[in-house]
Scaffold this active site. Structure first.
Site, PDB file in Angstrom:
ATOM      1  N   ASP A  99     -57.592 -22.071 -30.587  1.00  0.00           N
ATOM      2  CA  ASP A  99     -58.630 -21.547 -29.687  1.00  0.00           C
ATOM      3  C   ASP A  99     -59.243 -22.737 -28.959  1.00  0.00           C
ATOM      4  O   ASP A  99     -58.749 -23.863 -29.089  1.00  0.00           O
ATOM      5  CB  ASP A  99     -59.685 -20.740 -30.480  1.00  0.00           C
ATOM      6  CG  ASP A  99     -60.213 -19.559 -29.666  1.00  0.00           C
ATOM      7  OD1 ASP A  99     -60.724 -19.799 -28.560  1.00  0.00           O
ATOM      8  OD2 ASP A  99     -60.104 -18.420 -30.123  1.00  0.00           O
TER       9      ASP A  99
ATOM     10  N   HIS B 255     -58.251 -19.105 -23.914  1.00  0.00           N
ATOM     11  CA  HIS B 255     -58.728 -19.633 -25.203  1.00  0.00           C
ATOM     12  C   HIS B 255     -57.952 -20.878 -25.596  1.00  0.00           C
ATOM     13  O   HIS B 255     -57.601 -21.068 -26.762  1.00  0.00           O
ATOM     14  CB  HIS B 255     -58.604 -18.573 -26.314  1.00  0.00           C
ATOM     15  CG  HIS B 255     -59.683 -17.529 -26.250  1.00  0.00           C
ATOM     16  ND1 HIS B 255     -60.898 -17.673 -26.873  1.00  0.00           N
ATOM     17  CD2 HIS B 255     -59.727 -16.341 -25.619  1.00  0.00           C
ATOM     18  CE1 HIS B 255     -61.652 -16.597 -26.627  1.00  0.00           C
ATOM     19  NE2 HIS B 255     -60.952 -15.784 -25.861  1.00  0.00           N
TER      20      HIS B 255
ATOM     21  N   GLU C 276     -59.694 -11.954 -23.136  1.00  0.00           N
ATOM     22  CA  GLU C 276     -60.745 -12.683 -22.412  1.00  0.00           C
ATOM     23  C   GLU C 276     -60.206 -13.805 -21.521  1.00  0.00           C
ATOM     24  O   GLU C 276     -60.691 -14.932 -21.562  1.00  0.00           O
ATOM     25  CB  GLU C 276     -61.760 -13.257 -23.426  1.00  0.00           C
ATOM     26  CG  GLU C 276     -62.405 -12.175 -24.260  1.00  0.00           C
ATOM     27  CD  GLU C 276     -63.253 -12.702 -25.421  1.00  0.00           C
ATOM     28  OE1 GLU C 276     -64.215 -12.017 -25.763  1.00  0.00           O
ATOM     29  OE2 GLU C 276     -62.946 -13.768 -25.986  1.00  0.00           O
TER      30      GLU C 276
END
Ligand code: ACM
Length: 504
Positions: free
Chosen positions: A186, A247, A312
């Site tokens: 991440d 990410h 996202e």
């Protein structure tokens, strides 16, 4: 007469809770109490069916000196029952001994976890220590509702050592949870050693601008192999997650030439950061890099799944990149909304060529990625119904009630217990596309193993029962009564438990 009665009752007095049914979590399909007890006070020989050597070793791990040498006829028997379904088991305790019946290792491992829960709760950590032991006589037939009973742990925001991860997995196994979803990359750290790209961990695993304050760490491939074997012994399989195309600040810091933008990049200490930049989806080197990462990852994790994140992603940086604009024209990608699906389609092909089925996060807002397993992380029945009508395979990881980083005030133990993952109106044929269920633990504000455990338990006990037991058998009062006993087990094992969640 009184003396006779007392003598008859004596074995019962040795039981953990005389008269009460053993408090097993998750609740077995069928448990019949029988008179008497098995006195398991000394090293007792075992008989091990072909295929049960690993299970016998697991029994030794948990019961230590109480497990004696292997013999062809012994009081403790691992018996092969090839007609039992995958993961099912039968467990019989009689005054003469213990029989564990299963078709394969998974079933025997489940039987062992139930056997541990027949111990007096305070004895579970060290059954061989502390004097005479009496197991209540029972006949148990059991099998899971779902074969995917998962827990996700984010090891990027905060790092947890391989030994801590093993403890998380062992506590999962106690609850017959069988899929550990390992969030390994991440923005805040890349945690998996990839030998072809050493900067992923020499650079990407560390954050903090001041050298004195740099924090981080990663798992070597040897450690990963150890964790995978430890988990497999406990009937837990591991699904690795490598996030893309967003990410990825740790990745981009290590290899900025793969980035969409110019940077500068840094492994960020800002744990709540949204997506910043992404991979350059037009760059052939990105696909070659990911293919290499998949090759090493696939060699480490044997179970056939690869989670590629995909949540996202900020699409806007692609708009300002002339290379991506040219790539879109060349590939016939009509607009920004179709860039990530075009990227993911290529990733799917690469992963499939390496024998992996791809899993993506899905929030119900964008179109689901064709061919991937959708890990749906919200909880709207109509969105799930649409996915299932379209024939998508789905794993459910609803933020409410199964994000366990969220407060107990929101996702309480009782709310988790009331959760029914298959909403009304779903046909049996559609329900077959629900591969299973998971809870998730994101670690922006969780620093220690004790934090993680307390966020997970006791609501994880409720979750284990939702995932394992027949829905019609779930009764909150009965669960609370068993949980009271089970909390003594968790205490004896040194597992941290949240006070709010154990308010029963
Ligand atoms: C997620 O919660 N972004 C998967």
């Amino acid at each position: 007469m009184k003396a006779l009665l007392l003598a008859l009752c004596l074995p019962a007095l040795l039981l953990p809770a005389a008269g009460a049914a053993p408090a097993i979590i998750p609740l077995p399909i069928s448990l019949q109490e029988q008179p008497g007890a098995f006195a398991w006070n000394a090293s007792t020989p075992i008989t091990v069916a072909p295929g049960a050597a690993e299970a016998a070793s697991l029994l030794r791990d948990y019961f230590g000196g109480l497990v004696g040498p292997e013999k062809t006829r012994a009081p403790i028997v691992f018996e092969a029952a090839p007609t039992l379904p995958e993961e099912a088991y039968e467990l019989e305790v009689t005054p003469q001994g213990i029989v564990l019946r299963a078709a394969s290792h998974a079933g025997w491992a489940n039987a062992i976890q139930t056997l541990r829960q027949l111990l007096p709760p305070a004895r579970i950590a060290h059954p061989a220590a502390g004097g005479p032991l009496a197991l209540p006589c029972v006949v148990i037939h059991d099998a899971p509702r779902s074969h995917w009973r998962g827990l996700m742990l984010d090891c990027s925001r905060h790092f947890f050592t391989a030994d801590e991860v093993k403890q998380v997995i062992d506590t999962m196994a106690l609850h017959k949870l069988n899929v550990f979803h390992w969030h390994l990359t991440d923005n805040n750290g890349w945690r998996l050693e990839i030998r072809k790209y050493p900067r992923l961990t020499s650079v990407g695993a560390w954050r903090g601008d001041d050298p004195a304050e740099r924090v981080g760490d990663f798992y070597t491939q040897d450690e990963v192999r150890e964790v995978v074997a430890y988990a497999a012994k406990r009937n837990v399989t591991i699904v690795p997650e490598i996030e893309m195309p967003g990410h990825g600040m740790a990745l981009l810091t290590a290899y900025p030439e793969l980035a969409n933008g110019k940077g500068p990049f840094r492994v960020t200490s800002e744990l709540f950061i949204g997506a910043a930049d992404t991979l350059d989806v037009s760059n052939p080197k990105v696909y070659a890099f990911l293919d290499d990462v998949f090759a090493e990852t696939a060699a480490l994790f044997p179970n056939g799944y690869l989670h590629i994140g995909g949540d996202e992603v900020d699409q806007r940086p692609w708009q300002n990149n002339p290379r991506v604009q040219a790539w879109m024209k060349e590939k016939g990608v009509p607009d920004l909304d179709h860039v990530q699906p075009a990227f993911t389609a290529r990733i799917l092909a690469l992963a499939q060529a390496r024998g992996r089925r791809v899993i993506c996060w899905y929030n119900g807002r964008a179109a689901p990625m064709p061919g991937a397993i959708q890990m749906y992380y919200n909880n709207h029945p109509e969105v799930l119904a649409k996915l299932l009508q379209a024939g998508d395979d789905v794993v459910l990881c609803p933020d409410y009630p199964l994000y366990f980083d969220l407060a107990y005030a929101d996702n309480s133990t009782d709310k988790v217990y009331a959760y029914e993952p298959i909403p009304e109106g779903i046909t049996p044929e559609q329900a077959r596309h629900i591969l299973g269920y998971e809870a998730a633990i994101w670690t922006e504000h969780l620093y220690t193993l004790a934090n993680i455990e307390a966020q997970t338990y006791p609501r994880g006990c409720a979750m284990a029962e939702v995932f394992w037991s027949p829905p019609a058998a779930r009764h909150l009062d009965d669960f609370h009564a068993r949980l009271k006993v089970h909390l003594e087990r968790l205490k004896a094992l040194g597992i941290s438990v949240h006070k709010r969640g154990s308010d029963i």
